[in-house]
Design a protein around this motif. Structure first.
Motif, PDB file in Angstrom:
ATOM      1  N   ILE A  32      25.435  77.202 -34.719  1.00  0.00           N
ATOM      2  CA  ILE A  32      26.755  77.510 -34.157  1.00  0.00           C
ATOM      3  C   ILE A  32      26.644  78.292 -32.841  1.00  0.00           C
ATOM      4  CG2 ILE A  32      28.964  78.670 -34.600  1.00  0.00           C
ATOM      5  CD1 ILE A  32      28.409  76.146 -36.284  1.00  0.00           C
ATOM      6  N   ARG A  33      25.630  79.165 -32.725  1.00  0.00           N
ATOM      7  CA  ARG A  33      25.474  79.955 -31.493  1.00  0.00           C
ATOM      8  C   ARG A  33      24.958  79.122 -30.331  1.00  0.00           C
ATOM      9  NH1 ARG A  33      21.837  84.590 -33.458  1.00  0.00           N
ATOM     10  NH2 ARG A  33      21.252  82.971 -34.919  1.00  0.00           N
ATOM     11  N   ASN A  34      24.299  78.001 -30.635  1.00  0.00           N
ATOM     12  CA  ASN A  34      23.778  77.124 -29.591  1.00  0.00           C
ATOM     13  C   ASN A  34      24.068  75.673 -29.991  1.00  0.00           C
ATOM     14  OD1 ASN A  34      22.461  76.157 -27.367  1.00  0.00           O
ATOM     15  ND2 ASN A  34      20.420  76.380 -28.250  1.00  0.00           N
ATOM     16  N   PRO A  35      25.342  75.249 -29.905  1.00  0.00           N
ATOM     17  CA  PRO A  35      25.711  73.932 -30.404  1.00  0.00           C
ATOM     18  C   PRO A  35      25.205  72.771 -29.564  1.00  0.00           C
ATOM     19  CG  PRO A  35      27.590  74.970 -29.370  1.00  0.00           C
ATOM     20  CD  PRO A  35      26.477  75.987 -29.392  1.00  0.00           C
ATOM     21  N   GLY A  48      39.065  50.347 -40.700  1.00  0.00           N
ATOM     22  CA  GLY A  48      38.326  49.101 -40.868  1.00  0.00           C
ATOM     23  C   GLY A  48      36.993  49.057 -40.141  1.00  0.00           C
ATOM     24  N   ASN A  49      36.543  50.183 -39.617  1.00  0.00           N
ATOM     25  CA  ASN A  49      35.289  50.252 -38.859  1.00  0.00           C
ATOM     26  C   ASN A  49      34.491  51.437 -39.385  1.00  0.00           C
ATOM     27  OD1 ASN A  49      33.232  50.610 -37.030  1.00  0.00           O
ATOM     28  ND2 ASN A  49      34.526  50.581 -35.217  1.00  0.00           N
ATOM     29  N   ASN A  50      33.343  51.154 -40.013  1.00  0.00           N
ATOM     30  CA  ASN A  50      32.581  52.220 -40.681  1.00  0.00           C
ATOM     31  C   ASN A  50      31.499  52.837 -39.800  1.00  0.00           C
ATOM     32  OD1 ASN A  50      30.765  50.090 -40.662  1.00  0.00           O
ATOM     33  ND2 ASN A  50      30.013  50.489 -42.718  1.00  0.00           N
ATOM     34  N   THR A  51      31.554  52.632 -38.492  1.00  0.00           N
ATOM     35  CA  THR A  51      30.513  53.175 -37.617  1.00  0.00           C
ATOM     36  C   THR A  51      31.072  54.263 -36.706  1.00  0.00           C
ATOM     37  OG1 THR A  51      30.900  51.510 -35.911  1.00  0.00           O
ATOM     38  CG2 THR A  51      29.240  50.996 -37.595  1.00  0.00           C
ATOM     39  N   VAL A  52      30.161  55.170 -36.333  1.00  0.00           N
ATOM     40  CA  VAL A  52      30.516  56.215 -35.378  1.00  0.00           C
ATOM     41  C   VAL A  52      29.303  56.445 -34.485  1.00  0.00           C
ATOM     42  CG1 VAL A  52      29.796  58.170 -36.821  1.00  0.00           C
ATOM     43  CG2 VAL A  52      31.586  58.495 -35.131  1.00  0.00           C
ATOM     44  N   GLU A  53      29.563  56.701 -33.216  1.00  0.00           N
ATOM     45  CA  GLU A  53      28.481  56.977 -32.271  1.00  0.00           C
ATOM     46  C   GLU A  53      28.463  58.462 -31.960  1.00  0.00           C
ATOM     47  OE1 GLU A  53      26.949  55.734 -27.789  1.00  0.00           O
ATOM     48  OE2 GLU A  53      28.643  54.677 -28.683  1.00  0.00           O
ATOM     49  N   VAL A  54      27.271  59.040 -31.981  1.00  0.00           N
ATOM     50  CA  VAL A  54      27.093  60.452 -31.673  1.00  0.00           C
ATOM     51  C   VAL A  54      26.257  60.555 -30.404  1.00  0.00           C
ATOM     52  CG1 VAL A  54      26.097  62.633 -32.458  1.00  0.00           C
ATOM     53  CG2 VAL A  54      27.258  61.143 -34.098  1.00  0.00           C
ATOM     54  N   ALA A  55      26.744  61.341 -29.449  1.00  0.00           N
ATOM     55  CA  ALA A  55      26.023  61.563 -28.193  1.00  0.00           C
ATOM     56  C   ALA A  55      25.450  62.979 -28.199  1.00  0.00           C
ATOM     57  CB  ALA A  55      26.962  61.387 -27.005  1.00  0.00           C
ATOM     58  N   GLY A  56      24.396  63.164 -27.427  1.00  0.00           N
ATOM     59  CA  GLY A  56      23.778  64.474 -27.307  1.00  0.00           C
ATOM     60  C   GLY A  56      22.545  64.593 -28.180  1.00  0.00           C
ATOM     61  N   THR A  57      21.966  65.783 -28.168  1.00  0.00           N
ATOM     62  CA  THR A  57      20.759  66.023 -28.962  1.00  0.00           C
ATOM     63  C   THR A  57      20.930  67.296 -29.769  1.00  0.00           C
ATOM     64  OG1 THR A  57      19.733  67.236 -27.137  1.00  0.00           O
ATOM     65  CG2 THR A  57      19.230  64.891 -27.293  1.00  0.00           C
ATOM     66  N   GLY A  58      20.246  67.333 -30.898  1.00  0.00           N
ATOM     67  CA  GLY A  58      20.295  68.508 -31.750  1.00  0.00           C
ATOM     68  C   GLY A  58      20.390  68.119 -33.211  1.00  0.00           C
ATOM     69  N   THR A  59      20.562  69.124 -34.051  1.00  0.00           N
ATOM     70  CA  THR A  59      20.712  68.920 -35.486  1.00  0.00           C
ATOM     71  C   THR A  59      22.165  69.185 -35.859  1.00  0.00           C
ATOM     72  OG1 THR A  59      18.421  69.585 -35.859  1.00  0.00           O
ATOM     73  CG2 THR A  59      19.892  69.635 -37.757  1.00  0.00           C
ATOM     74  N   ARG A  81      39.524  57.950 -52.708  1.00  0.00           N
ATOM     75  CA  ARG A  81      38.892  58.735 -51.642  1.00  0.00           C
ATOM     76  C   ARG A  81      37.472  59.128 -52.043  1.00  0.00           C
ATOM     77  NH1 ARG A  81      44.322  61.095 -51.081  1.00  0.00           N
ATOM     78  NH2 ARG A  81      45.077  60.461 -49.054  1.00  0.00           N
ATOM     79  N   SER A  82      36.634  59.209 -51.027  1.00  0.00           N
ATOM     80  CA  SER A  82      35.270  59.683 -51.211  1.00  0.00           C
ATOM     81  C   SER A  82      34.881  60.436 -49.951  1.00  0.00           C
ATOM     82  CB  SER A  82      34.323  58.503 -51.447  1.00  0.00           C
ATOM     83  OG  SER A  82      33.030  58.955 -51.710  1.00  0.00           O
ATOM     84  N   GLU A  83      34.002  61.431 -50.112  1.00  0.00           N
ATOM     85  CA  GLU A  83      33.576  62.228 -48.969  1.00  0.00           C
ATOM     86  C   GLU A  83      32.099  62.532 -49.101  1.00  0.00           C
ATOM     87  OE1 GLU A  83      34.729  66.467 -46.849  1.00  0.00           O
ATOM     88  OE2 GLU A  83      36.225  65.425 -48.064  1.00  0.00           O
ATOM     89  N   ALA A  84      31.400  62.540 -47.963  1.00  0.00           N
ATOM     90  CA  ALA A  84      29.974  62.845 -47.964  1.00  0.00           C
ATOM     91  C   ALA A  84      29.599  63.537 -46.668  1.00  0.00           C
ATOM     92  CB  ALA A  84      29.151  61.579 -48.127  1.00  0.00           C
ATOM     93  N   THR A  85      28.577  64.391 -46.748  1.00  0.00           N
ATOM     94  CA  THR A  85      28.031  65.059 -45.563  1.00  0.00           C
ATOM     95  C   THR A  85      26.518  64.912 -45.597  1.00  0.00           C
ATOM     96  OG1 THR A  85      29.828  66.677 -45.581  1.00  0.00           O
ATOM     97  CG2 THR A  85      27.857  67.258 -44.323  1.00  0.00           C
ATOM     98  N   VAL A  86      25.953  64.509 -44.460  1.00  0.00           N
ATOM     99  CA  VAL A  86      24.507  64.337 -44.334  1.00  0.00           C
ATOM    100  C   VAL A  86      24.061  65.022 -43.043  1.00  0.00           C
ATOM    101  CG1 VAL A  86      22.614  62.663 -44.139  1.00  0.00           C
ATOM    102  CG2 VAL A  86      24.587  62.158 -45.581  1.00  0.00           C
ATOM    103  N   ARG A  87      22.885  65.654 -43.095  1.00  0.00           N
ATOM    104  CA  ARG A  87      22.327  66.324 -41.920  1.00  0.00           C
ATOM    105  C   ARG A  87      21.408  65.365 -41.154  1.00  0.00           C
ATOM    106  NH1 ARG A  87      20.804  72.405 -42.423  1.00  0.00           N
ATOM    107  NH2 ARG A  87      23.061  72.339 -42.397  1.00  0.00           N
ATOM    108  N   PHE A  88      21.573  65.335 -39.839  1.00  0.00           N
ATOM    109  CA  PHE A  88      20.770  64.474 -38.965  1.00  0.00           C
ATOM    110  C   PHE A  88      20.227  65.287 -37.802  1.00  0.00           C
ATOM    111  CE2 PHE A  88      23.904  61.520 -40.784  1.00  0.00           C
ATOM    112  CZ  PHE A  88      23.077  60.525 -41.273  1.00  0.00           C
ATOM    113  N   THR A  89      19.154  64.803 -37.215  1.00  0.00           N
ATOM    114  CA  THR A  89      18.622  65.329 -35.954  1.00  0.00           C
ATOM    115  C   THR A  89      18.414  64.136 -35.031  1.00  0.00           C
ATOM    116  OG1 THR A  89      17.505  67.144 -37.072  1.00  0.00           O
ATOM    117  CG2 THR A  89      16.760  66.615 -34.851  1.00  0.00           C
ATOM    118  N   GLN A  90      18.874  64.275 -33.807  1.00  0.00           N
ATOM    119  CA  GLN A  90      18.647  63.194 -32.825  1.00  0.00           C
ATOM    120  C   GLN A  90      18.325  63.783 -31.470  1.00  0.00           C
ATOM    121  OE1 GLN A  90      22.315  60.878 -32.776  1.00  0.00           O
ATOM    122  NE2 GLN A  90      22.902  61.832 -30.858  1.00  0.00           N
TER     123      GLN A  90
END
Length: 90
Positions: A32-35, A48-59, A81-90
């Motif tokens: 959070i201090r260095n997003p 109807g679209n299950n994709t999302v694009e993420v820009a930038g770098t980090g976790t 309804r369903s909800e999920a959270t997953v951690r990624f690094t790019q």
């Protein structure tokens, strides 16, 4: 590019189609201090679209809330309804 693979099943004789599935995405940097420069490209609300694009770098934690609207006739509508959270690094 990330995608959600939701297996939503409404009870009863419900039926529906991809255009009835709503994906709401949320990106939360883990530092959070260095997003950094992480962000969702375009809209975080997809129908109807299950994709999302993420820009930038980090976790980051990528959360998706999936809502499926199904019908069992002209007067019966159910929301699954369903909800999920997953951690990624790019």
């Amino acid at each position: 590019m990330y995608f959600a693979d939701a297996n939503l099943i409404c009870s009863g004789l419900c039926s529906g189609k991809d255009s009835n599935i709503v994906y709401d995405w949320k990106l939360t940097p883990t530092d959070i201090r260095n997003p950094g420069n992480l962000r969702i490209v375009g809209s975080s609300h997809k129908v109807g679209n299950n994709t999302v694009e993420v820009a930038g770098t980090g976790t980051f934690d990528l959360n998706v809330s999936v809502t499926f609207k199904c019908t069992a006739g002209p007067l019966v509508t159910a929301l699954c309804r369903s909800e999920a959270t997953v951690r990624f690094t790019q």
